[in-house]
Every structure is written in structure tokens, then in C-alpha cells.
Design an enzyme around this catalytic site. Structure first.
Site, PDB file in Angstrom:
ATOM      1  N   GLU A  92      14.705 -14.870  -0.549  1.00 13.33           N
ATOM      2  CA  GLU A  92      15.128 -15.978   0.316  1.00 13.33           C
ATOM      3  C   GLU A  92      14.143 -17.148   0.243  1.00 13.33           C
ATOM      4  O   GLU A  92      14.529 -18.303   0.459  1.00 13.33           O
ATOM      5  CB  GLU A  92      15.220 -15.512   1.772  1.00 13.33           C
TER       6      GLU A  92
ATOM      7  N   ASP B  78       0.835  -1.195   0.000  1.00  6.40           N
ATOM      8  CA  ASP B  78       0.000   0.000   0.000  1.00  6.40           C
ATOM      9  C   ASP B  78       0.872   1.248   0.000  1.00  6.40           C
ATOM     10  O   ASP B  78       1.874   1.317   0.708  1.00  6.40           O
ATOM     11  CB  ASP B  78      -0.886  -0.031   1.248  1.00  6.40           C
TER      12      ASP B  78
END
Length: 543
Positions: free
Chosen positions: A262, A204
Site C-alpha cells: 500500500e 525476527d
């Protein structure tokens, strides 16, 4: 679902946005919840989308409908429990759907423990976790920055005897991204959800994270008196050079991307509200493969809808964003539904809905669909006393707010509240939405819902539409034409924006048009001459 196992599954994906409070209530409190979403997963999967995006469900005072977070790692009881969230993830994955959640990192609620500690004194460990500043000598705010929700972007705090920054409500203080401890803490909350199996994040107000350290005044935006007269919000009077879109933001986005990498196969989509600089911002935020995967802007979330305007947006994006990626959307939880924005008075809203999804499905990029648009829902007209949106309440009646696009989904036309809830819904269910209920459209092969399903299935069957290149062609004033191409597949995409029939000739050397079964209303092909009905569409092979 083999394509879903690809780490680049997001490229060209169709994302279905869910506003949890208005999707399905299972507890009888009038508000939707996570169990309700899990219950409707088969419906979502049947649309042919690749992922769902959940608007905020975190613990919150709900001053801004969940975009004021008081605990980034907890589910608000309104929506259920963390176990309900885990069950939703499992249900979505079982049906081949990815799950993207809405991360509100630029600001928190003023009831977040971080802010409670920060405002307690100027010397506590979190005193610099938010944006604090001394007043000017005359006691006024540090600079001229404005809140999108009205008034100055600064609120006085009587304990610290300083102002704090809020780009939205005063109860939504801005976090200080210049402090590495803040970044670390926020990334820790992101990891929490990655560990729970989420597949991506919608960020956002992603360009609001970092502010100008010097707190310089924004300059006046040079616009005509006529343009200024149309504005209901003085926020639009400024050129927002210093309160958002600062260069330091790129370093945080790199840290964010490194964390996602990751885990593998995760994605990110940023919301960029940056006015005239939006595509330049998208380019910088998505280039290089080390920041965001994709962004969306408000370019096609406004009132402009014409062949020339859409062509301008495509051209600008292709010129600005060399190796980045965009996510196109026509509707979301912040804007008037597009069938209401783009249908002429007295016009056919269903025709607009069909034409729009055909265009959206053919654009180069990923695409977002907002709940209810697959039913052709129009903007709800609400009385002032029914409003819940602080933005609309503040600027009524010049601006009616965002509640009109947030009303509950109608599942069964003859049931109380359309089977959304057994209690009075948090927003009214419009009577005219009942005719467009899911149960009505499920049994109608000519419905907007059927058209959405067919169009999305077509898009998925043609790689040129999901990952192919785009080449714009010359066309008439009201026509948009382009080629999508990848590998051995070349598709001609032609759209007639006019309310009257039109003809278009295939350029010499482009190839021979071979029509394929694209959901109508379709064009008629006679050699190199194509006849388009009003709001007609042609998608055909070029051989």
C-alpha cells in the site's frame, strides 16, 4: 541516489545493522540511543551502504535486550523519544539511507497489556491472544516442545491454571497467530511505523509465528552420538516439525506484504531459523512476489567457512529459490563475530575481514553488515559477571552467549570508553578494540575500514554484482569461482580460501580475463592462468 528511488532498491542492497544499545550514547547513562545513531549517520553513509537496520528500540522490560516488547508503538525511554526516532528517520533520508526496523511479532513481553489481560481469565476478550493449553493428566506440559533459551517451552500460570507457550524466555509468551484479531492488531502496529516513514522491516524469528493447532510432539532428530555430544542446548535434539514453520504462516505473510505494498517502495527481510529446511523455507516465504521480499538464514553465520561449503550454500539456494531473494550475512547480534569464527589460531584477522567482505560483496543477493565488522572487530572475551544475555547466562560455560558480539563500538582510541559513553558502558569496551577504533582507521588508507568502503563502492559501480545472474565454475578444493552477469557486463569472481598460494585456469570458452581495479589482495593474471595469493581475490571482466 537515483537508484534509491526505485521500488526495488532493496534488491542487491547493502544493509548496515545497528545494535542501538551499543552504538553511541548521548545521555551519559552507558547505553546507546537514537540520538547517538542520528549523530553517526554521516559515518554510516560514508561506508557506502543503502540502508540501516535498527535492532529493537521499543518499550520493553529488557529481559531479552528489547526482543521482549511491552508496547509496539512506543520508544523505550532508554533509547529516547518518538521525536528522536522521527529525527533519525529524517537524518537517514537526508543522507540517502533507507531505514529498516526490527519487528518482533512472534511473541511479546509478559508485561504487554495484551498478555496481562489474556492471563487474567479464560473468558476475557483477549483470552485466546496467546497460546494456552491444559496440562496432561499428570500435570506436566502439553507436549515435548523446548525453549531455545533452555527447558520446556511451556510455563504454568496459576491464575488460568493452564500452560502458555514461550519459544524463548518464559517472559516472552508466544502470540496466537491462529486468531485473526491478533494478526489485525499486529498489522496495525506495523502501519503505525509505516506512517512514520520507515522503509522496511526485519522480521525476527519469522518462521515461529504459527504453531501446530494439535500441539503434536516434535520427533527426535536423528543425529550421530558425536554430533549430539557437541550440542550445548537440548533444543537441537528435536526435529522441529510442529512448533514452527507451519503452512498457515504463508497467509499472514501475504497480509503483511499487502500492507507494505500500500505504501510503495517498502521492503521486508525475514530471519529464518529452520535448520536443515532453511532454504526451502526461504523459497516458500519469498516466492511469488506476494510474501516477503527476502530472507536470511544462519547458513553462513556458523563455523563452516570453506570454498566447498560456500559453494554448497550457493548451489542449494539457487536450486531452491527460483524467483525469491536472499540476504546474505556473515555476522549479526546473535553469533560470534565472523573474523573470530573463521580466522585460524595465530592467523591474520584483518586478512579474514578483507577476504570476507570481498566474498560477501560478490554473492548474488542483498547483504547485511553488522556494526563493527567494518573495523575488523573480533569477538570480545567477557567474564561471567559482565554478561547481560540471558541465553549466555543460562548455558555458561559451554555456551558464552551473545554479549561478545554486542560490546560498544569504539570511536576514539584515546578517549574514555572509546567515546561511546561518558559513563560506564552497559557492556565492557575491550582494550584490544581500541587499536581498531574509527579514528585510528580513518587516517589509515590500508585499514579494514578503508577496504570496506572501497569494496562497497566497487560493488555499487557494477550492476552484475548487485542484480546479475550467477554461474558457478569448477575450481580447486580451496577455490571458489563464479561468473556474475547482467546486460553487457560479465565478471569473473575468484576466491582462494587457502592459507597458501594457488593457481587456477580459466575454463575454455569462458572468455578473456581483463583485470579491473578491485581492492586487494588481488591475483596475478597471465593469459588464462591466474595466480592467487593466500586469501587472494580476483574480480575481473570476461571479454
Amino acid at each position: 541516489m537515483a537508484a534509491m528511488d526505485n521500488a526495488d532498491w532493496w534488491r542487491g542492497a547493502v544493509i548496515y545493522q545497528i545494535y542501538p544499545r551499543s552504538f553511541q550514547d548521548t545521555t551519559g547513562d552507558g547505553s546507546g540511543d537514537l540520538r547517538g545513531i542520528a549523530q553517526r549517520v554521516p559515518y554510516i553513509a560514508a561506508l557506502g551502504v543503502d540502508a540501516i537496520w535498527l535492532s529493537p528500540f521499543f518499550k520493553s522490560p529488557m529481559a531479552d535486550m528489547g526482543y521482549d516488547v511491552s508496547d509496539y508503538c512506543a520508544v523505550d525511554p532508554m533509547f529516547g523519544t518518538i521525536e528522536d526516532f522521527d529525527a533519525l528517520i529524517e537524518a537517514a533520508h537526508r543522507h540517502g539511507l533507507k531505514v529498516i526496523i526490527d519487528q518482533v511479532l512472534s511473541h511479546s513481553s509478559d508485561r504487554h497489556p495484551w498478555f496481562i489481560e489474556s492471563r487474567a481469565s479464560r473468558t476475557n476478550p483477549k483470552s485466546d491472544w496467546y497460546v494456552w493449553a491444559d496440562p496432561k493428566p499428570d500435570g506436566t506440559a502439553p507436549n515435548n516442545w523446548l525453549s531455545i533459551f533452555g527447558g520446556p517451552a511451556w510455563e504454568w500460570d496459576s491464575t488460568r491454571k493452564q500452560y502458555y507457550l514461550h519459544n524463548f524466555l518464559a517472559s516472552q509468551p508466544d502470540l496466537n497467530f491462529h486468531n485473526p484479531d491478533v494478526q489485525d492488531a499486529l498489522l496495525k502496529t506495523v502501519r503505525f511505523w509505516l506512517e512514520r516513514g520507515v522503509d522496511g522491516f526485519r522480521l525476527d524469528t519469522v518462521n515461529f509465528y504459527v504453531h501446530d493447532r494439535q500441539l503434536r510432539d516434535n520427533p527426535t532428530l536423528r543425529v550421530s552420538k558425536a554430533a549430539k555430544a557437541k550440542q550445548t542446548n537440548p533444543y537441537e535434539y528435536q526435529n522441529h516439525l510442529y512448533d514452527k514453520t507451519q503452512p498457515e504462516n504463508l497467509e499472514f505473510l501475504k497480509r503483511f506484504r499487502a500492507l507494505l505494498d500500500e505504501y510503495g517502495g517498502r521492503t521486508s527481510v525475514g530471519e529464518v531459523g529452520d535448520g536443515r529446511r532453511s532454504l526451502k523455507t526461504v523459497a516458500s516465504y519469498t516466492s511469488g512476489g506476494d510474501k516477503l521480499h527476502m530472507c536470511y538464514t544462519f547458513d553462513l553465520l556458523g563455523p563452516d567457512f570453506s570454498a566447498a561449503y560456500v559453494r554448497k550454500c550457493i548451489t542449494a539456494f539457487e536450486a531452491a529459490v527460483a524467483d525469491g531473494w536472499i540476504c546474505w550475512a556473515f555476522s549479526n547480534h546473535d553469533v560470534v563475530r565472523h573474523v573470530s569464527r573463521w580466522t585460524e589460531p595465530g592467523g591474520d584477522a584483518d586478512a579474514t575481514a578483507r577476504f570476507s567482505i570481498a566474498l560477501l560483496a560478490c554473492l548474488r543477493g542483498s547483504i547485511c553488515i553488522y556494526q563493527g565488522e567494518e573495523l575488523g572487530l573480533e569477538e570480545a572475551e567477557l567474564a561471567f559477571e559482565d554478561l547481560r544475555d540471558p541465553y549466555g547466562i543460562r548455558f555458561w560455560p559451554g555456551f558464552k552467549g551473545r554479549d561478545g558480539c554486542r560490546t560498544p563500538i569504539v570511536w576514539d582510541s584515546n578517549e574514555p570508553n572509546g567515546s561511546f559513553s561518558t559513563a560506564k558502558p552497559w557492556l565492557p569496551v575491550p582494550d584490544d578494540h581500541r587499536a581498531r577504533a574509527v579514528d585510528v582507521q580513518e587516517s589509515d588508507h590500508g585499514s579494514v575500514l578503508a577496504h570496506y568502503r572501497a569494496t562497497l563502492a566497487f560493488r555499487k559501480q557494477h550492476p552484475a554484482l548487485t542484480v546479475g545472474r550467477i554461474e558457478l565454475l569448477d575450481a580447486g578444493k580451496d577455490q571458489l569461482a563464479f561468473i556474475r552477469e547482467t546486460g553487457n557486463e560479465r565478471l569473473l569472481c575468484l576466491f582462494n580460501f587457502a592459507g597458501i598460494a594457488a593457481e587456477w585456469r580459466v575454463p575454455a570458452g569462458a572468455g578473456t580475463v581483463a583485470p579491473i581495479d578491485f581492492p586487494g589482495p588481488v591475483a596475478a593474471v597471465d593469459g588464462d592462468r591466474i595466480s592467487l595469493p593466500p586469501l587472494g581475490v580476483l574480480v575481473a571482466r570476461l571479454e
